[in-house]
Design an enzyme around this catalytic site. Structure first.
Site, mmCIF file in Angstrom:
data_model
loop_
_atom_site.group_PDB
_atom_site.id
_atom_site.type_symbol
_atom_site.label_atom_id
_atom_site.label_comp_id
_atom_site.label_asym_id
_atom_site.label_seq_id
_atom_site.Cartn_x
_atom_site.Cartn_y
_atom_site.Cartn_z
ATOM 1 N N PRO A 162 0.793 -1.225 0.000
ATOM 2 C CA PRO A 162 0.000 0.000 0.000
ATOM 3 C C PRO A 162 0.831 1.285 0.000
ATOM 4 C CG PRO A 162 -0.119 -1.104 2.130
ATOM 5 C CD PRO A 162 0.531 -2.064 1.173
ATOM 6 N N ASN A 163 0.348 2.225 -0.777
ATOM 7 C CA ASN A 163 0.887 3.584 -0.873
ATOM 8 C C ASN A 163 2.210 3.682 -1.625
ATOM 9 O OD1 ASN A 163 -1.256 4.878 0.633
ATOM 10 N ND2 ASN A 163 -0.439 3.775 2.406
ATOM 11 N N ARG B 79 4.239 10.922 -2.056
ATOM 12 C CA ARG B 79 4.134 10.720 -0.599
ATOM 13 C C ARG B 79 5.468 11.068 0.081
ATOM 14 N NH1 ARG B 79 4.645 4.339 1.194
ATOM 15 N NH2 ARG B 79 4.090 5.275 3.183
ATOM 16 N N TYR C 6 10.830 9.194 1.262
ATOM 17 C CA TYR C 6 10.841 8.195 0.184
ATOM 18 C C TYR C 6 11.427 8.710 -1.134
ATOM 19 C CZ TYR C 6 7.766 5.805 3.450
ATOM 20 O OH TYR C 6 7.265 5.195 4.575
ATOM 21 N N ASN D 26 8.160 -5.402 -0.728
ATOM 22 C CA ASN D 26 8.053 -4.275 0.197
ATOM 23 C C ASN D 26 6.575 -4.218 0.587
ATOM 24 O OD1 ASN D 26 7.793 -1.925 1.586
ATOM 25 N ND2 ASN D 26 8.990 -0.674 0.160
ATOM 26 N N ALA E 172 2.943 -0.643 4.824
ATOM 27 C CA ALA E 172 2.468 -0.685 6.215
ATOM 28 C C ALA E 172 2.019 -2.080 6.645
ATOM 29 C CB ALA E 172 1.326 0.314 6.391
ATOM 30 N N HIS F 138 3.985 -4.317 9.202
ATOM 31 C CA HIS F 138 3.887 -4.222 10.653
ATOM 32 C C HIS F 138 2.592 -4.818 11.218
ATOM 33 C CE1 HIS F 138 7.075 -1.559 9.507
ATOM 34 N NE2 HIS F 138 6.235 -0.702 8.955
ATOM 35 N N ASP G 220 1.914 -15.742 6.330
ATOM 36 C CA ASP G 220 1.402 -17.096 6.083
ATOM 37 C C ASP G 220 1.440 -17.443 4.593
ATOM 38 O OD1 ASP G 220 0.999 -17.571 8.746
ATOM 39 O OD2 ASP G 220 -1.182 -17.332 8.690
ATOM 40 N N GLU H 180 12.964 -9.130 1.827
ATOM 41 C CA GLU H 180 12.109 -7.991 2.221
ATOM 42 C C GLU H 180 12.897 -6.694 2.001
ATOM 43 O OE1 GLU H 180 11.455 -8.247 6.412
ATOM 44 O OE2 GLU H 180 10.208 -6.433 6.498
ATOM 45 N N HIS I 182 12.764 -2.320 2.346
ATOM 46 C CA HIS I 182 12.145 -1.055 2.746
ATOM 47 C C HIS I 182 13.004 0.078 2.228
ATOM 48 C CE1 HIS I 182 9.304 -3.179 5.190
ATOM 49 N NE2 HIS I 182 10.318 -3.904 5.634
ATOM 50 N N SER J 163 12.971 3.184 3.268
ATOM 51 C CA SER J 163 13.449 4.007 4.386
ATOM 52 C C SER J 163 14.149 3.147 5.437
ATOM 53 C CB SER J 163 12.271 4.749 5.027
ATOM 54 O OG SER J 163 11.388 3.821 5.644
ATOM 55 N N ARG K 46 12.771 4.632 12.775
ATOM 56 C CA ARG K 46 11.498 5.370 12.736
ATOM 57 C C ARG K 46 10.629 5.022 13.956
ATOM 58 N NH1 ARG K 46 9.073 5.113 6.847
ATOM 59 N NH2 ARG K 46 7.747 6.752 7.760
ATOM 60 N N ARG L 268 6.649 0.778 13.874
ATOM 61 C CA ARG L 268 7.256 0.183 12.671
ATOM 62 C C ARG L 268 8.339 -0.835 13.018
ATOM 63 N NH1 ARG L 268 5.338 3.599 8.461
ATOM 64 N NH2 ARG L 268 4.972 5.684 9.288
HETATM 65 C C1 DQA Z 1 8.134 1.224 3.962
HETATM 66 C C2 DQA Z 1 8.174 1.472 5.469
HETATM 67 C C3 DQA Z 1 6.819 1.218 6.087
HETATM 68 O O1 DQA Z 1 6.872 1.449 7.478
HETATM 69 C C4 DQA Z 1 5.779 2.142 5.490
HETATM 70 O O2 DQA Z 1 4.516 1.870 6.025
HETATM 71 C C5 DQA Z 1 5.770 2.097 4.010
HETATM 72 C C6 DQA Z 1 7.040 2.026 3.289
HETATM 73 C C7 DQA Z 1 9.461 1.588 3.282
HETATM 74 O O3 DQA Z 1 9.622 1.221 2.109
HETATM 75 O O4 DQA Z 1 10.315 2.247 3.864
HETATM 76 O O5 DQA Z 1 4.722 2.190 3.382
HETATM 77 O O6 DQA Z 1 7.911 -0.162 3.750
#
Ligand code: DQA
Length: 142
Positions: free
Chosen positions: A9-10, A17, A22, A74, A77, A80, A87, A98, A100, A102, A107, A111
């Protein structure tokens, strides 16, 4: 070698954003970077993004039937919160890294847990878009 790059998401809002966290590059820029990298390395890659947890679970399950060799995820959110993504990864048993963008461990406290990291063979954070390329190279070397 077939790799699936999944963004949660996002992450479709990259470039818009919170650019201080980011960066100013977009999701399309990220996909181009990944595709160029994989083309140069002879890796087949598919990039998928969804804002919905269930759709991400579906993408992970499809990867099993499409015989994907490695997943870069990635989860945004859902990192977390989502036992369902953990699963799904355990169910398909595909090697997973995995990522990220950031430096999540510097943070907010909410998180600091990652469910996906209970399965992922490695977690890369704080390296911006390059973290995805590093993750792909780790899976390709396996
Ligand atoms: C993220 C870090 C997450 O905490 C956040 O909710 C994101 C992006 C990152 O790529 O740094 O949406 O996964």
């Amino acid at each position: 070698m077939k790799i699936l790059v999944l963004n949660g998401p996002n992450l479709n809002m990259l470039g818009i954003r919170e650019p201080d966290i980011y960066g100013r590059k977009t999701y399309d820029d990220l996909v181009s970077l990944i595709k160029d990298h994989c083309a140069g390395a002879g890796i087949e890659v598919e990039c998928k993004q969804s804002n919905s947890e269930g759709t991400l679970v579906d993408f992970i399950q499809q990867a099993y039937f499409e015989k994907v060799d490695g997943i870069v995820i990635n989860p945004g959110a859902y990192t977390h919160t989502s036992v369902a993504l953990l699963d799904a990864l355990k169910a398909v048993a595909i090697p997973t890294v995995e990522v990220h963008i950031s430096q999540v461990d510097e943070r907010e406290s909410f998180r600091q847990i990652s469910y996906v990291s209970y399965y992922a063979c490695k977690t890369i954070m704080g390296k911006g878009f390059d973290g995805y390329l590093e993750a792909i190279d780790i899976l390709a070397a396996k």
